[in-house]
Design an enzyme around this catalytic site. Sequence first.
Site, PDB file in Angstrom:
ATOM      1  CB  CYS A 240     -54.950 -28.729  11.101  1.00 36.80           C
ATOM      2  SG  CYS A 240     -53.439 -28.173  11.680  1.00 36.80           S
TER       3      CYS A 240
ATOM      4  CB  THR B 149     -46.467 -29.976  21.923  1.00 34.50           C
ATOM      5  OG1 THR B 149     -47.727 -29.227  21.919  1.00 34.50           O
ATOM      6  CG2 THR B 149     -45.258 -29.036  20.998  1.00 34.50           C
ATOM      7  CB  ILE B 150     -50.481 -33.263  23.273  1.00 40.37           C
ATOM      8  CG1 ILE B 150     -51.122 -33.841  22.092  1.00 40.37           C
ATOM      9  CG2 ILE B 150     -50.961 -31.645  23.839  1.00 40.37           C
ATOM     10  CD1 ILE B 150     -52.728 -33.738  22.297  1.00 40.37           C
TER      11      ILE B 150
ATOM     12  CD  GLU C 180     -58.097 -30.731  13.387  1.00 40.60           C
ATOM     13  OE1 GLU C 180     -57.838 -30.128  14.445  1.00 40.60           O
ATOM     14  OE2 GLU C 180     -57.431 -30.326  12.337  1.00 40.60           O
TER      15      GLU C 180
ATOM     16  N   GLY D 113     -56.619 -19.945  16.937  1.00 38.77           N
ATOM     17  CA  GLY D 113     -56.545 -20.043  15.364  1.00 38.77           C
ATOM     18  C   GLY D 113     -57.979 -19.968  14.644  1.00 38.77           C
TER      19      GLY D 113
ATOM     20  CB  SER E  31     -51.435 -26.864  23.297  1.00 40.27           C
ATOM     21  OG  SER E  31     -50.569 -27.969  22.969  1.00 40.27           O
TER      22      SER E  31
ATOM     23  CB  THR F 141     -51.288 -35.473  18.791  1.00 49.17           C
ATOM     24  OG1 THR F 141     -50.256 -36.299  17.854  1.00 49.17           O
ATOM     25  CG2 THR F 141     -52.652 -35.954  18.823  1.00 49.17           C
TER      26      THR F 141
ATOM     27  CG  ASN G  97     -59.516 -27.052  12.805  1.00 49.10           C
ATOM     28  OD1 ASN G  97     -59.864 -27.732  11.699  1.00 49.10           O
ATOM     29  ND2 ASN G  97     -58.555 -27.413  13.956  1.00 49.10           N
TER      30      ASN G  97
END
Length: 783
Positions: free
Chosen positions: A294, A452-453, A296, A140, A96, A450, A292
């Site tokens: 989340c 909104t993308i 990953e 973030g 994003s 992913t 980060n």
Amino acid sequence: METERNGRNSGVSSEARDEIMQLSDNAVAVLKKRYLKKDESGEPTEEPMDMFLRVASNIAEGEYRFKRGEEAEELYERSREQFLRLMTSRKFMPNSPTLMNAGRELQQLSACFVLPVEDSIDGIYDTLKHQAVIHKSGGGTGFGFSKLRPKNDIVKSTMGVSSGPVSFMAIYDASTDKIKQGGTRRGANMGILRVDHPDIEEFISCKRDNDQINNFNISVAITDEFMEAVESDSEFALRNPRDGEVHSMVNARDLFGEIVEGAWLNGEPGVVFIDRINDDNPTPQFPIESTNPCSEAHLPPYDSCNLGSINLVKFVENPGASMGAASGESTIDWDGLRETVRTSVRFLDNVIEQNSYPLAEIDAMSRGNRRIGLGVMGFADALIKLGITYDSEEGLAFAEKVMKFVDDEAWEASRHLADERGVMPNYEGTTHEQRGDLVRNATVTTIAPTGTISMIAGCSGGIEPLFAVAFMRRQADMELPDVNPEFVALAKERGFYSEDLMKQVAEHGSVRDIPGVPEDVQNVWVTSHDIGSDWHVRMQAAFQKYTSMGISKTINLPNEADTGDVGDAYLQAYRTGCKGIAVYRDGSREAQVLSTGSTGSTGKSEAPEEPPTGAPADANTGNYISLAEARNGRPRTLSGVTKKLQTGHGQLYVTMNDDEFGPRECFVVIGKPGGTASAFSDALGRMISLAMTHGASPEEVHHQLRGIQDGHPAGVGPSAILSVPDGVAKAIGEHYMTQDEQRSGGAEARELPVIGACPDCGSGLTRQEGCVTCFSCGYSKCS
């Protein structure tokens, strides 16, 4: 040069223009709300094609960093067209920040960063300042707090004692509340502490009360030594990071049980297997302490993640054949996927060049390591079109095959870029150097949320199963089934379509065990809660085999799951090679009950049986009278409960009392007496009480108040309170309504877990890919 390039940007191929016309209404709405440039009044000043062209042109300018003259011009033109086609065809989307900021003044293109936390006041508060700078830019942050000395440890410079890592996490959390990301929303954080830190038990329990540290996800950094101690049921040493000395000994299984219990209660903490992460770290000269938000992207201090995702469903050929809707066989266009992977790697390497990093240290580390994270989305959609069941050996085999292909081709693309542009500046000392592998990037693949993308791309998120085949969408005072259009088309093609069946699917959320849906369709059209946690973990492990960094995925558990189920998932994740895991048990977030009266342990009041009209009978005449008449004044004593919630305006106390006829009154208290907030809250409680006295049900009150926002939310995800009215709705819902009733009482009813209200549109939030997402408007905390 910049002006000349912009003058050429109007040239767009007819193919790209045709593709942009295929964006769904939802995709266009998300783009207008979140990504398109706006004027001072908030109105978009660009169309979707303008945005994609802006991004493609800006990222293609990275070619000028390596070439000059006509060769650079040719590379720019070719890359711009390739990048544009990647996005307009929805075969690839960058994260994003790149879509939002490329070619604009901010030019901050990275989603997340990791910052160091050193064991000194200067180090702690320098990082606090850096956190604020990053959050202001829209990023973030992740932190490893393991270097901080434990609580009550000596501080020689002052002869005082340390307050410990959790106390400083609280300071970072408070700062996040005050700094909005990119001027629009609060930032997200990851806090990690090693399992051998003396303060680990305080860290594990720091989010048991949902009122605290709400701007952090937390994970325990699990070591191999600890897992071996768990397996053998032996003692485990906690060590002071200041000097490495043993602080105390604990039973490993007991400590593991505390981690599991926290995850069972509210999904936190997650775990990361820190030794496994560092064993696979291609830059061992820069050890990894955190991830980060989340989890990953596994990053050393001051590194960043530059991410993008390939839409796998776009590469399924002859998609109808698998479900009997076309002849032949459904297959993958491997050549097309190869071309897209290689172009996407070039795109992401250019992002590193074009990025305007928020700190000089981050600029140096990001350009030195050149970490990129190419991931996938649309995996569930691809399985459906191929006729493969998600929770099956065939599904796992396809996951391994497709991710190995993506990873292999991404490394080939990185080698090609190294030949063209040079190896990564920090190449010396890497595992790539040890193998003699000349690469441009330290890492090439990761699977990120992913959010909104994937909505823009019109596909399922990441590697998750479908969220739902259908759900009931509330429109005005009606609930109508909203069914996946491809499922509708298949049902009509196969001859099992009916309005009643579609409504039944929407009410159930899934097609499994629905009479009238063919068995082969039931097997393939699978949703998150159709799948056992062991299959969720196995799928994550299958992708992890061929992924440079980590995977953001939610391991969904039903509400009735016990701590043993959570523990089994954590152990399975370790044994199958995962680098971390996050679980979420449906309905595991609740407000704190301060006191209970005689309403019963379930928190639900049972009213006496009443006639269908809802009117009670007069004791003398037997005639039905109004509920208000029957109540005829307030009894001196009523019993009920008080719930405490945290709002953006302070602590909120909601007291709900019942009489013999059921819910009777509500008191809402916030702020100091005499203040505006206090007066408003008192008025709200009086009006709710008046409505209930005249027969309004808790469900009706809940429906009217849920999702109201005032621009000052508290918390994130499941514990988010959007306003005082939203907090009152949450308290009423938890006291009087079942979880299903709370879901159906909001703006949207779904069979799958709704863990909060969207701060933008009030619809239901769900946890997918380890991230909080709204499927109605596209709001996401992560992407």
